[in-house]
Motif scaffolding. Structure first.
Motif, mmCIF file in Angstrom:
data_model
loop_
_atom_site.group_PDB
_atom_site.id
_atom_site.type_symbol
_atom_site.label_atom_id
_atom_site.label_comp_id
_atom_site.label_asym_id
_atom_site.label_seq_id
_atom_site.Cartn_x
_atom_site.Cartn_y
_atom_site.Cartn_z
ATOM 1 N N ARG A 83 -34.235 14.484 0.227
ATOM 2 C CA ARG A 83 -35.300 14.289 1.220
ATOM 3 C C ARG A 83 -35.295 15.509 2.144
ATOM 4 O O ARG A 83 -34.342 15.715 2.883
ATOM 5 N N ILE A 84 -36.368 16.292 2.049
ATOM 6 C CA ILE A 84 -36.460 17.551 2.781
ATOM 7 C C ILE A 84 -37.408 17.399 3.958
ATOM 8 O O ILE A 84 -38.603 17.162 3.778
ATOM 9 N N LYS A 91 -42.569 12.306 -3.230
ATOM 10 C CA LYS A 91 -42.838 11.209 -2.304
ATOM 11 C C LYS A 91 -43.026 11.743 -0.884
ATOM 12 O O LYS A 91 -42.469 12.772 -0.518
ATOM 13 N N LEU A 92 -43.816 10.986 -0.088
ATOM 14 C CA LEU A 92 -44.111 11.362 1.296
ATOM 15 C C LEU A 92 -43.527 10.337 2.259
ATOM 16 O O LEU A 92 -43.840 9.147 2.167
ATOM 17 N N ILE A 93 -42.704 10.822 3.186
ATOM 18 C CA ILE A 93 -42.129 9.985 4.230
ATOM 19 C C ILE A 93 -42.583 10.579 5.562
ATOM 20 O O ILE A 93 -42.097 11.630 5.979
ATOM 21 N N GLY A 94 -43.544 9.928 6.196
ATOM 22 C CA GLY A 94 -44.112 10.439 7.435
ATOM 23 C C GLY A 94 -43.527 9.762 8.656
ATOM 24 O O GLY A 94 -43.262 8.564 8.646
ATOM 25 N N ARG A 138 -35.587 12.238 16.229
ATOM 26 C CA ARG A 138 -34.403 11.520 15.766
ATOM 27 C C ARG A 138 -34.634 10.926 14.386
ATOM 28 O O ARG A 138 -33.798 11.049 13.483
ATOM 29 N N LEU A 139 -35.793 10.294 14.197
ATOM 30 C CA LEU A 139 -36.104 9.669 12.907
ATOM 31 C C LEU A 139 -36.310 10.700 11.798
ATOM 32 O O LEU A 139 -35.880 10.490 10.653
ATOM 33 N N LEU A 140 -36.959 11.799 12.106
ATOM 34 C CA LEU A 140 -37.134 12.862 11.118
ATOM 35 C C LEU A 140 -35.781 13.324 10.588
ATOM 36 O O LEU A 140 -35.577 13.439 9.376
ATOM 37 N N LYS A 194 -33.813 10.564 8.477
ATOM 38 C CA LYS A 194 -34.326 10.300 7.136
ATOM 39 C C LYS A 194 -34.190 11.491 6.183
ATOM 40 O O LYS A 194 -34.489 11.368 5.007
ATOM 41 N N ALA A 195 -33.744 12.632 6.689
ATOM 42 C CA ALA A 195 -33.693 13.853 5.878
ATOM 43 C C ALA A 195 -32.276 14.196 5.440
ATOM 44 O O ALA A 195 -31.302 13.889 6.125
ATOM 45 N N ASP A 196 -32.214 14.870 4.293
ATOM 46 C CA ASP A 196 -30.947 15.426 3.804
ATOM 47 C C ASP A 196 -30.835 16.902 4.147
ATOM 48 O O ASP A 196 -29.747 17.469 4.140
ATOM 49 N N ALA A 197 -31.979 17.544 4.412
ATOM 50 C CA ALA A 197 -32.038 18.978 4.698
ATOM 51 C C ALA A 197 -33.282 19.252 5.532
ATOM 52 O O ALA A 197 -34.199 18.432 5.566
#
Length: 179
Positions: free
Chosen positions: A2-3, A57-60, A88-90, A93-96
């Motif tokens: 998840r970028i 996939k899109l995670i907004g 904080r949420l961005l 939810k991200a790995d990078a």
């Protein structure tokens, strides 16, 4: 992977939109997911379109005062109460993280992740994608901060500077420079 991509929601010139679209297609084709500010306008839309069209996939993560600009049809959309919660949420939810061209909001997000890395609060890889030399001045400033003792860790431990989209993704996938 998840970028998270920090970038502008402005409508920009082709010298910025073309490389952004290229990077988005690389993300989608590699099977990665985009974590982004959730907006369906400007450069944010270009990147979301590219990822989605290439199969990613899109995670907004939108924010209440911009919820009317949130992208319909994202795989996941969260509306944060304020900008602090959104950041904080961005990051959660991200790995990078990839920092692309942007304005003050992008700089705010970028410095937040760098502060967290500086203090050992995250070890997520961070790439600054220097499209069309947009961040040349900032890159120079970071090198000065390092040279004059303002950074407690080597700059290379905090972020990787990439000039091209493929170089940015290769670094995230391998943890090292391709050149």
């Amino acid at each position: 992977m998840r970028i998270c991509v920090f970038l502008s929601a402005a409508d920009l010139d082709d010298r910025y939109t073309r490389p952004a679209r290229d990077f988005a297609e690389l993300i989608g084709k590699a099977g990665h997911s985009l974590v982004w500010g959730g907006s369906n306008v400007g450069l944010m839309k270009v990147v979301a379109d590219g990822v989605q069209e290439a199969g990613g996939k899109l995670i907004g993560i939108s924010v209440e005062f911009l919820a009317n600009k949130a992208r319909p049809g994202a795989d996941e959309m969260v509306v944060a109460a304020d900008l602090a919660e959104r950041k904080r949420l961005l990051l959660e939810k991200a790995d990078a993280v990839v920092i692309m061209v942007g304005g003050t909001g992008t700089l705010d997000e970028a410095t937040e992740i760098l502060e967290l890395k500086k203090h050992g609060r995250t070890d997520k890889p961070v790439v600054l994608l220097n499209t069309a030399g947009f961040y040349d001045g900032l890159k120079e400033q970071f090198h000065r901060m390092e040279a004059e003792g303002f950074l407690p860790r080597p700059l290379e431990e905090l972020m990787f500077f990439a000039e091209e989209p493929a170089e940015a993704l290769a670094y995230l996938e391998t943890g090292r420079s391709t050149g």
